[in-house]
Design a protein around this motif. Structure first.
Motif, short mmCIF file in Angstrom:
data_model
loop_
_atom_site.label_atom_id
_atom_site.label_comp_id
_atom_site.label_asym_id
_atom_site.label_seq_id
_atom_site.Cartn_x
_atom_site.Cartn_y
_atom_site.Cartn_z
N ALA A 32 49.31 39.93 21.96
CA ALA A 32 50.61 39.28 22.12
C ALA A 32 50.93 39.05 23.59
N ARG A 33 50.52 39.95 24.44
CA ARG A 33 50.79 39.83 25.87
C ARG A 33 49.48 39.97 26.64
N CYS A 34 49.26 39.05 27.54
CA CYS A 34 48.00 39.04 28.30
C CYS A 34 48.17 39.77 29.63
N VAL A 35 47.27 40.69 29.88
CA VAL A 35 47.21 41.38 31.16
C VAL A 35 45.77 41.23 31.64
N THR A 36 45.51 40.17 32.41
CA THR A 36 44.12 39.86 32.79
C THR A 36 43.48 40.94 33.65
N ASN A 37 44.26 41.62 34.47
CA ASN A 37 43.66 42.64 35.35
C ASN A 37 43.11 43.82 34.57
N GLY A 38 43.69 44.11 33.40
CA GLY A 38 43.24 45.24 32.62
C GLY A 38 42.34 44.87 31.46
N CYS A 39 42.08 43.60 31.26
CA CYS A 39 41.28 43.13 30.12
C CYS A 39 39.79 43.18 30.48
N VAL A 40 39.05 43.97 29.73
CA VAL A 40 37.62 44.14 30.00
C VAL A 40 36.85 42.84 29.75
N ASP A 41 37.16 42.16 28.64
CA ASP A 41 36.45 40.91 28.33
C ASP A 41 36.68 39.85 29.40
N TRP A 42 37.92 39.73 29.88
CA TRP A 42 38.23 38.76 30.93
C TRP A 42 37.45 39.10 32.20
N ARG A 43 37.42 40.38 32.57
CA ARG A 43 36.72 40.81 33.79
C ARG A 43 35.22 40.53 33.71
N ILE A 44 34.62 40.78 32.56
CA ILE A 44 33.18 40.51 32.39
C ILE A 44 32.90 39.03 32.59
N ARG A 45 33.73 38.16 31.98
CA ARG A 45 33.53 36.72 32.14
C ARG A 45 33.77 36.29 33.58
N TYR A 46 34.79 36.86 34.21
CA TYR A 46 35.09 36.52 35.61
C TYR A 46 33.90 36.87 36.52
N LEU A 47 33.36 38.07 36.37
CA LEU A 47 32.23 38.48 37.21
C LEU A 47 31.00 37.63 36.93
N PHE A 48 30.77 37.26 35.67
CA PHE A 48 29.65 36.40 35.31
C PHE A 48 29.78 35.03 35.99
N ARG A 49 30.98 34.44 35.91
CA ARG A 49 31.21 33.13 36.52
C ARG A 49 31.10 33.21 38.05
N GLN A 50 31.61 34.28 38.63
CA GLN A 50 31.52 34.44 40.08
C GLN A 50 30.07 34.54 40.54
N LYS A 51 29.27 35.23 39.75
CA LYS A 51 27.85 35.34 40.08
C LYS A 51 27.17 33.97 40.01
N GLN A 52 27.54 33.16 39.01
CA GLN A 52 26.99 31.80 38.91
C GLN A 52 27.39 30.96 40.11
N ILE A 53 28.64 31.05 40.53
CA ILE A 53 29.12 30.29 41.69
C ILE A 53 28.36 30.70 42.95
N ASN A 54 28.18 31.99 43.15
CA ASN A 54 27.47 32.48 44.33
C ASN A 54 26.01 32.05 44.33
N LEU A 55 25.36 32.10 43.16
CA LEU A 55 23.97 31.66 43.06
C LEU A 55 23.84 30.17 43.37
N TYR A 56 24.79 29.37 42.88
CA TYR A 56 24.77 27.94 43.14
C TYR A 56 24.92 27.67 44.64
N ALA A 57 25.86 28.35 45.28
CA ALA A 57 26.08 28.16 46.72
C ALA A 57 24.85 28.58 47.51
N ARG A 58 24.25 29.70 47.15
CA ARG A 58 23.05 30.17 47.85
C ARG A 58 21.91 29.17 47.70
#
Length: 104
Positions: A13-39
């Motif tokens: 019912a209420r979203c707390v992105t900082n405490g959501c494990v699923d959101w954090r996993i996706r965020y870290l995955f996407r950040q890794k993709q962005i860093n790999l692309y830049a490299r």
């Protein structure tokens, strides 16, 4: 590679992105993709040919000192932060100015 957004199927019912494990996993995955692309993007223009030292033609050095490393760089369109190549050029350009002024 696509990683589905867990927020699209979230039933909380209420979203707390900082405490959501699923959101954090996706965020870290996407950040890794962005860093790999830049490299990958930045590794395209390397002039290293191994451990051997080689002299560049003086015209190439003059052009490099005049134009800098940014012109023709793969990241030129999106770059807004000085990179190690820029700071190396900056030091070399300052050395050129000191030579013109006759100071060491």
């Amino acid at each position: 590679m696509s990683y589905p957004d867990p927020c699209n199927v979230c039933t909380k019912a209420r979203c707390v992105t900082n405490g959501c494990v699923d959101w954090r996993i996706r965020y870290l995955f996407r950040q890794k993709q962005i860093n790999l692309y830049a490299r990958k993007l930045l590794q395209g223009g390397s002039h290293k040919t191994g451990e051997a030292f080689r002299y560049e033609h003086p015209d190439i050095i003059r052009r490099y000192l005049k134009n800098g490393p940014c012109r023709g760089c793969n990241a030129e369109a999106v770059c807004d932060t000085p990179c190690p190549a820029y700071w190396r050029w900056w030091d070399e350009k300052m050395e050129e100015f000191r030579g013109r002024l006759g100071k060491c």
